[in-house]
Design an enzyme around this catalytic site. Structure first.
Site, PDB file in Angstrom:
ATOM      1  N   HIS A 139      46.010 -49.364 -17.088  1.00  0.00           N
ATOM      2  CA  HIS A 139      45.674 -50.846 -16.580  1.00  0.00           C
ATOM      3  C   HIS A 139      47.475 -51.380 -17.155  1.00  0.00           C
ATOM      4  O   HIS A 139      47.984 -51.511 -18.465  1.00  0.00           O
ATOM      5  CB  HIS A 139      44.956 -51.387 -17.077  1.00  0.00           C
ATOM      6  CG  HIS A 139      44.511 -52.593 -16.617  1.00  0.00           C
ATOM      7  ND1 HIS A 139      45.243 -54.170 -16.935  1.00  0.00           N
ATOM      8  CD2 HIS A 139      43.775 -53.330 -15.148  1.00  0.00           C
ATOM      9  CE1 HIS A 139      45.113 -55.578 -16.363  1.00  0.00           C
ATOM     10  NE2 HIS A 139      43.822 -54.556 -15.656  1.00  0.00           N
ATOM     11  N   HIS A 140      48.175 -52.656 -16.906  1.00  0.00           N
ATOM     12  CA  HIS A 140      49.387 -53.173 -17.379  1.00  0.00           C
ATOM     13  C   HIS A 140      49.109 -53.804 -18.529  1.00  0.00           C
ATOM     14  O   HIS A 140      49.890 -54.154 -18.887  1.00  0.00           O
ATOM     15  CB  HIS A 140      49.770 -54.303 -16.082  1.00  0.00           C
ATOM     16  CG  HIS A 140      51.283 -54.147 -16.131  1.00  0.00           C
ATOM     17  ND1 HIS A 140      52.373 -54.432 -17.669  1.00  0.00           N
ATOM     18  CD2 HIS A 140      52.529 -54.352 -15.334  1.00  0.00           C
ATOM     19  CE1 HIS A 140      53.771 -54.238 -17.555  1.00  0.00           C
ATOM     20  NE2 HIS A 140      53.750 -54.043 -15.772  1.00  0.00           N
ATOM     21  N   SER A 141      47.333 -54.380 -18.854  1.00  0.00           N
ATOM     22  CA  SER A 141      47.552 -55.404 -20.270  1.00  0.00           C
ATOM     23  C   SER A 141      47.442 -54.016 -20.849  1.00  0.00           C
ATOM     24  O   SER A 141      47.404 -54.102 -22.683  1.00  0.00           O
ATOM     25  CB  SER A 141      46.145 -55.407 -20.100  1.00  0.00           C
ATOM     26  OG  SER A 141      44.793 -54.677 -19.822  1.00  0.00           O
ATOM     27  N   ASN A 305      53.124 -54.625 -23.944  1.00  0.00           N
ATOM     28  CA  ASN A 305      54.327 -55.081 -22.659  1.00  0.00           C
ATOM     29  C   ASN A 305      55.176 -55.618 -23.525  1.00  0.00           C
ATOM     30  O   ASN A 305      55.006 -56.624 -24.567  1.00  0.00           O
ATOM     31  CB  ASN A 305      54.116 -56.077 -21.798  1.00  0.00           C
ATOM     32  CG  ASN A 305      52.587 -55.430 -21.003  1.00  0.00           C
ATOM     33  OD1 ASN A 305      53.254 -54.839 -19.403  1.00  0.00           O
ATOM     34  ND2 ASN A 305      51.313 -55.519 -20.720  1.00  0.00           N
TER      35      ASN A 305
END
Length: 450
Positions: A139-141, A305
């Protein structure tokens, strides 16, 4: 102990819907060793699941009680199930790359279980040419695409004989070097400088918005609305191919440019060809959103990120390949100059301000119905220059698999590996037809610059 997500990390959770899964992935191809026993693939799978615990960030899941996950935090999953996260699959005969890409397209369209750690890895056997594949999504989180690729590749061996644990093995926590903690004085200075950073970041955005719309220097809301900028469904199509890095470097040298200049020119030429076949080429140039990493490769283990984004003209309105390249170079150079003049805190503030409308558009459902901030996302991720190995198998290629959003139905990402540039194209198959044709258009666009 719970670790609260940053505003940027939380944004990926808030934007996620059935139609827009917010994970990024990678597809790695490996050569089965010539002397491998008949049960080699089973032994690889056992290597992946029989681990001594699970390290961060792979061991953590989201904990949240408030609507919109405003209080989202990472916590250890006390009931971690390795067999759920690591899966063994096989391709139908004849096991061509076509079947592999079709499988990855389907797997990438499926959302991750929000009640578990947000990652899955698929060992895929049956690929022609005595090869197998490993498709992993996160997941990008949990981690941005650049850091995710670096994290997985940093945990591969440099020789077939080197024994390293699986990328998620708890052994990696024991190998971590302690990080130096920031001193209180620096933290206090950061707080005091926050208002100044916001002011300077806003000033950068205002300066860009004041530039003429026909300038090669771009920012948000300087893109035409195209077929790329519609609502998407949950269906995906993935295409991938490798190009010779020496060949691209030769073209860059010929035109006094960089590898990234030629890559963007290949994208610009491919986009022009694709939209012409649909009779949908706008008079204004397409604008690409380009992520730029703000951390070094060895910081990938921290998760989260750490990127900013810039906007670059693809000069699709220019028919001449050379003229298009010159316009792209001018646009990219302006970005580099501006970022070079900004402090890290100013870049962070600028990033939040330029990406907030994107998050709001996704959450409110306006994206794909109003004017786009940009047209598509294009990323260039530097990768390893030396051969890597996974449990004794040589890594042949590593293709990035990114994500699409409502209003932004196409993503092009490349990763360098040894002497190749590995292209991964992901798009909404219901919004954009014939995505696989981009591979031919990339080749034609490179050839005309040679």
């Amino acid at each position: 102990m719970a670790r609260k997500l940053s505003i940027m990390d939380s944004g990926w959770l808030m934007m996620e819907t059935r139609e827009t899964p917010m994970h990024v992935g990678g597809l790695a191809l490996f050569a089965i060793p010539e002397d491998a026993p008949s049960d080699y693939m089973e032994s690889v799978y056992r290597f992946m699941v029989e681990v001594d615990g699970v390290c961060r960030p792979f061991s953590q899941k989201i904990q949240s009680r408030l609507p919109g996950r405003l209080d989202a935090a990472w916590v250890e999953d006390r009931n971690f199930d390795i067999d759920y996260h690591v899966r063994h699959s096989a391709l139908p005969r004849p096991g061509r790359v076509r079947e592999l890409l079709a499988l990855v397209s389907r797997l990438h369209a499926q959302r991750l279980d929000p009640g578990r750690p947000l990652w899955e890895s698929y060992l895929i056997e049956g690929l022609e040419g005595n090869r197998f594949a490993l498709y992993t999504k996160m997941h990008h989180s949990m981690v941005d695409g650049m850091a995710g690729m670096h994290l997985m590749q940093s945990r591969m061996a440099s020789s077939a004989d080197e024994n390293l644990p699986a990328p998620w093995s708890g052994e990696w926590d024991k190998r971590k070097k302690p990080r130096k903690k920031s001193v209180a004085v620096a933290a206090k200075a950061g707080v005091l400088d926050g208002a100044g950073s916001v002011r300077r970041g806003a000033g950068q955005l205002v300066d860009l918005l004041r530039l003429p719309k026909d300038s090669n220097v771009k920012t948000i809301y300087r893109a035409p609305k195209t077929v790329l900028n519609r609502r998407v469904t949950g269906a995906r199509r993935f295409a991938a191919q490798s190009w010779s890095l020496p060949r691209i470097k030769a073209a860059a040298k010929k035109h006094n440019g960089t590898v990234n200049d030629i890559f963007l020119a290949m994208c610009g030429g491919a986009m022009r060809r694709y939209l012409e076949t649909l009779d949908a080429l706008p008079a204004e140039p397409l604008v690409a959103q380009v992520p730029v990493s703000l951390r070094s490769a060895d910081q990938a283990e921290g998760g989260g990120n750490a990127i900013t984004t810039v906007q670059v003209s693809l000069a699709t309105h220019i028919a001449s390949p050379l003229g298009r390249l010159v316009a792209i170079q001018e646009s990219m150079q302006a970005v580099k100059t501006r970022l070079g003049e900004m402090q890290k805190s100013d870049i962070d503030a600028y990033t939040v301000m330029t990406n907030m409308p994107l998050s709001l558009g996704q959450v409110t459902g306006l994206s794909g119905r109003v004017s786009p901030m940009f047209n598509l996302v294009i990323s260039n991720v530097p990768g390893p220059k030396d051969t890597l190995y996974f449990n004794g198998a040589e890594l042949l290629a590593s293709y990035p698999v990114s994500l699409v959003l409502h209003g932004y139905a196409l993503n092009i990402t490349v990763v360098s590996y040894k002497d190749s540039l590995e292209f991964g194209v992901i798009g909404c198959r219901d919004t954009l037809p014939h995505i696989q044709r981009f591979l031919d258009y990339f080749e034609a666009s490179l050839a005309e610059l040679e």
